[in-house]
Motif scaffolding. Sequence first.
Motif, PDB file in Angstrom:
ATOM      1  N   PRO A 151      29.808 -12.724 -18.478  1.00 28.67           N
ATOM      2  CA  PRO A 151      29.158 -11.469 -18.104  1.00 28.67           C
ATOM      3  C   PRO A 151      27.724 -11.348 -18.601  1.00 28.67           C
ATOM      4  CG  PRO A 151      31.352 -11.063 -18.960  1.00 28.67           C
ATOM      5  CD  PRO A 151      31.043 -12.496 -19.244  1.00 28.67           C
ATOM      6  N   LEU A 152      27.445 -11.929 -19.757  1.00 29.64           N
ATOM      7  CA  LEU A 152      26.088 -11.886 -20.307  1.00 29.64           C
ATOM      8  C   LEU A 152      25.878 -13.099 -21.191  1.00 29.64           C
ATOM      9  CD1 LEU A 152      23.696  -9.884 -20.107  1.00 29.64           C
ATOM     10  CD2 LEU A 152      24.365  -9.011 -22.332  1.00 29.64           C
ATOM     11  N   SER A 208       9.759   1.139 -11.365  1.00 29.09           N
ATOM     12  CA  SER A 208      10.283   2.386 -10.780  1.00 29.09           C
ATOM     13  C   SER A 208      10.947   2.153  -9.426  1.00 29.09           C
ATOM     14  CB  SER A 208       9.154   3.416 -10.634  1.00 29.09           C
ATOM     15  OG  SER A 208       8.183   2.960  -9.693  1.00 29.09           O
ATOM     16  N   THR A 209      10.603   1.055  -8.783  1.00 23.97           N
ATOM     17  CA  THR A 209      11.204   0.735  -7.480  1.00 23.97           C
ATOM     18  C   THR A 209      12.509  -0.038  -7.626  1.00 23.97           C
ATOM     19  OG1 THR A 209       9.937  -1.341  -7.307  1.00 23.97           O
ATOM     20  CG2 THR A 209       8.909   0.662  -6.420  1.00 23.97           C
ATOM     21  N   THR A 210      12.868  -0.390  -8.853  1.00 29.36           N
ATOM     22  CA  THR A 210      14.099  -1.145  -9.110  1.00 29.36           C
ATOM     23  C   THR A 210      15.272  -0.191  -9.260  1.00 29.36           C
ATOM     24  OG1 THR A 210      12.831  -2.852 -10.279  1.00 29.36           O
ATOM     25  CG2 THR A 210      15.203  -2.798 -10.652  1.00 29.36           C
ATOM     26  N   PRO A 211      16.365  -0.409  -8.555  1.00 29.97           N
ATOM     27  CA  PRO A 211      17.531   0.499  -8.625  1.00 29.97           C
ATOM     28  C   PRO A 211      18.377   0.256  -9.875  1.00 29.97           C
ATOM     29  CG  PRO A 211      18.015  -1.292  -7.129  1.00 29.97           C
ATOM     30  CD  PRO A 211      16.582  -1.505  -7.571  1.00 29.97           C
ATOM     31  N   TYR A 212      17.728   0.283 -11.028  1.00 26.25           N
ATOM     32  CA  TYR A 212      18.395  -0.076 -12.276  1.00 26.25           C
ATOM     33  C   TYR A 212      19.540   0.877 -12.604  1.00 26.25           C
ATOM     34  CZ  TYR A 212      18.869  -1.708 -17.121  1.00 26.25           C
ATOM     35  OH  TYR A 212      19.348  -2.235 -18.313  1.00 26.25           O
ATOM     36  N   SER A 213      19.255   2.175 -12.607  1.00 29.46           N
ATOM     37  CA  SER A 213      20.276   3.161 -12.984  1.00 29.46           C
ATOM     38  C   SER A 213      21.466   3.129 -12.041  1.00 29.46           C
ATOM     39  CB  SER A 213      19.662   4.568 -13.013  1.00 29.46           C
ATOM     40  OG  SER A 213      18.674   4.666 -14.013  1.00 29.46           O
ATOM     41  N   SER A 214      21.198   2.980 -10.750  1.00 31.97           N
ATOM     42  CA  SER A 214      22.283   2.932  -9.776  1.00 31.97           C
ATOM     43  C   SER A 214      23.178   1.716 -10.009  1.00 31.97           C
ATOM     44  CB  SER A 214      21.712   2.890  -8.353  1.00 31.97           C
ATOM     45  OG  SER A 214      20.985   4.063  -8.071  1.00 31.97           O
ATOM     46  N   ALA A 215      22.543   0.578 -10.275  1.00 29.75           N
ATOM     47  CA  ALA A 215      23.307  -0.650 -10.502  1.00 29.75           C
ATOM     48  C   ALA A 215      24.165  -0.536 -11.761  1.00 29.75           C
ATOM     49  CB  ALA A 215      22.359  -1.844 -10.605  1.00 29.75           C
ATOM     50  N   VAL A 216      23.575  -0.013 -12.843  1.00 26.51           N
ATOM     51  CA  VAL A 216      24.330   0.139 -14.093  1.00 26.51           C
ATOM     52  C   VAL A 216      25.482   1.125 -13.897  1.00 26.51           C
ATOM     53  CG1 VAL A 216      24.239   0.916 -16.486  1.00 26.51           C
ATOM     54  CG2 VAL A 216      22.391  -0.476 -15.565  1.00 26.51           C
ATOM     55  N   VAL A 255      21.080  -7.229 -15.746  1.00 26.51           N
ATOM     56  CA  VAL A 255      21.948  -6.526 -14.801  1.00 26.51           C
ATOM     57  C   VAL A 255      22.322  -7.459 -13.651  1.00 26.51           C
ATOM     58  CG1 VAL A 255      22.041  -4.680 -13.078  1.00 26.51           C
ATOM     59  CG2 VAL A 255      21.139  -4.209 -15.361  1.00 26.51           C
ATOM     60  N   LYS A 256      21.354  -8.179 -13.130  1.00 27.02           N
ATOM     61  CA  LYS A 256      21.634  -9.111 -12.032  1.00 27.02           C
ATOM     62  C   LYS A 256      22.550 -10.245 -12.489  1.00 27.02           C
ATOM     63  CE  LYS A 256      17.318  -9.837 -10.691  1.00 27.02           C
ATOM     64  NZ  LYS A 256      16.201 -10.320  -9.828  1.00 27.02           N
ATOM     65  N   LEU A 282      30.178 -10.996 -11.508  1.00 26.22           N
ATOM     66  CA  LEU A 282      31.161 -10.305 -10.676  1.00 26.22           C
ATOM     67  C   LEU A 282      31.314 -10.962  -9.305  1.00 26.22           C
ATOM     68  CD1 LEU A 282      30.510  -6.519 -11.430  1.00 26.22           C
ATOM     69  CD2 LEU A 282      32.397  -7.949 -12.228  1.00 26.22           C
ATOM     70  N   SER A 283      30.249 -11.573  -8.827  1.00 29.57           N
ATOM     71  CA  SER A 283      30.338 -12.237  -7.524  1.00 29.57           C
ATOM     72  C   SER A 283      31.329 -13.397  -7.549  1.00 29.57           C
ATOM     73  CB  SER A 283      28.954 -12.737  -7.072  1.00 29.57           C
ATOM     74  OG  SER A 283      28.536 -13.859  -7.837  1.00 29.57           O
ATOM     75  N   GLY A 284      31.488 -13.995  -8.721  1.00 25.79           N
ATOM     76  CA  GLY A 284      32.443 -15.093  -8.857  1.00 25.79           C
ATOM     77  C   GLY A 284      33.818 -14.657  -9.326  1.00 25.79           C
TER      78      GLY A 284
END
Length: 313
Positions: A66-67, A89-97, A133-134, A140-142
């Motif tokens: 995971p990390l 600011s254009t990165t969807p960080y909060s949404s992803a977390v 985060v990525k 998770l993709s695996g």
Amino acid sequence: MDQIDVLKKQLKNAFEMKDLGATKKILGVELLRDSKKGILKLSQHCYIKKVLERFEMVNSKPVQTPLSAHFRLSCNQCPRTEDEKAEMSTTPYSSAVGCLMYAMVLTRPDISHAVSAVSRYMGNPGKEHWRAVKWILRYLSGTADYGLIYGLKGGTEVDVEGYVDADYAGDLDKRRSLTGYLFTLSGCTINWKASLQSVVALSTTESEYTATAEAFKEAIWLRGMVTELGFEQRQVAVHCDSQSAICLSKNQVHHEKTKHIDIKLHFVRLEVSKGVVKLLKIHTDDNLANMLTKAVPAAKLEFCMNSAGICRL
């Protein structure tokens, strides 16, 4: 004839009661049952796939943990200039977390440590935080088809058992330690937590003892819950890999290295003396809570997940 009798007479042949088909999904969690084997599986496979699609990570290369240990996240990696802030600011960080948190809370204890780490920077994330985060999304993709399984280890006896661990001063910003605990019911994972401790521990012993106190509170609550369900459990076993914390829970003598520990933590001693919870030594290699407090190697992660009933469904 009163109104209730009239109503009963009118409805007597109005409908026929039937048992409804077993629920297959609730709150995004897929329920997979095998009645013959007595197995219940909980999965968020579809939800995770949608998350990966949303953040364009479907075709990303999977990773094994995971990390990775090479991530050393801190506030020093946060944007400092207005240009850097504008770029992030254009990165969807909060949404992803937020999406990761939902998966972690319901069926994926294995990403608890990673999600805890990246969630600390939601106010002002930097590029390195976004890369972390990525990385979790790549993990998770695996493992999208992984989930919790109940029934394989369960016998006739209902038994709550816990594992606790701490990462001393693991937070690079405020040097706070991380508490992690995981509880099983008849060998199946039912409860877990990974969070920063509220105070700064001054020693490894204190951080481990603080984590143990938190685990004890949860053990007592779970013991009460099981009792309310009609199952009697006299004592809950909590496994800890810190010999010093175990000794401190039994030894009533203060000494220089432990006298600063807040007296409230010593309720652990009281519960041990009452026999409500027992604190047992476990080798760090066998401690399932390790994956909740630190980035562990792939082999150790696999062991923790298999032992906790987190597997491919």
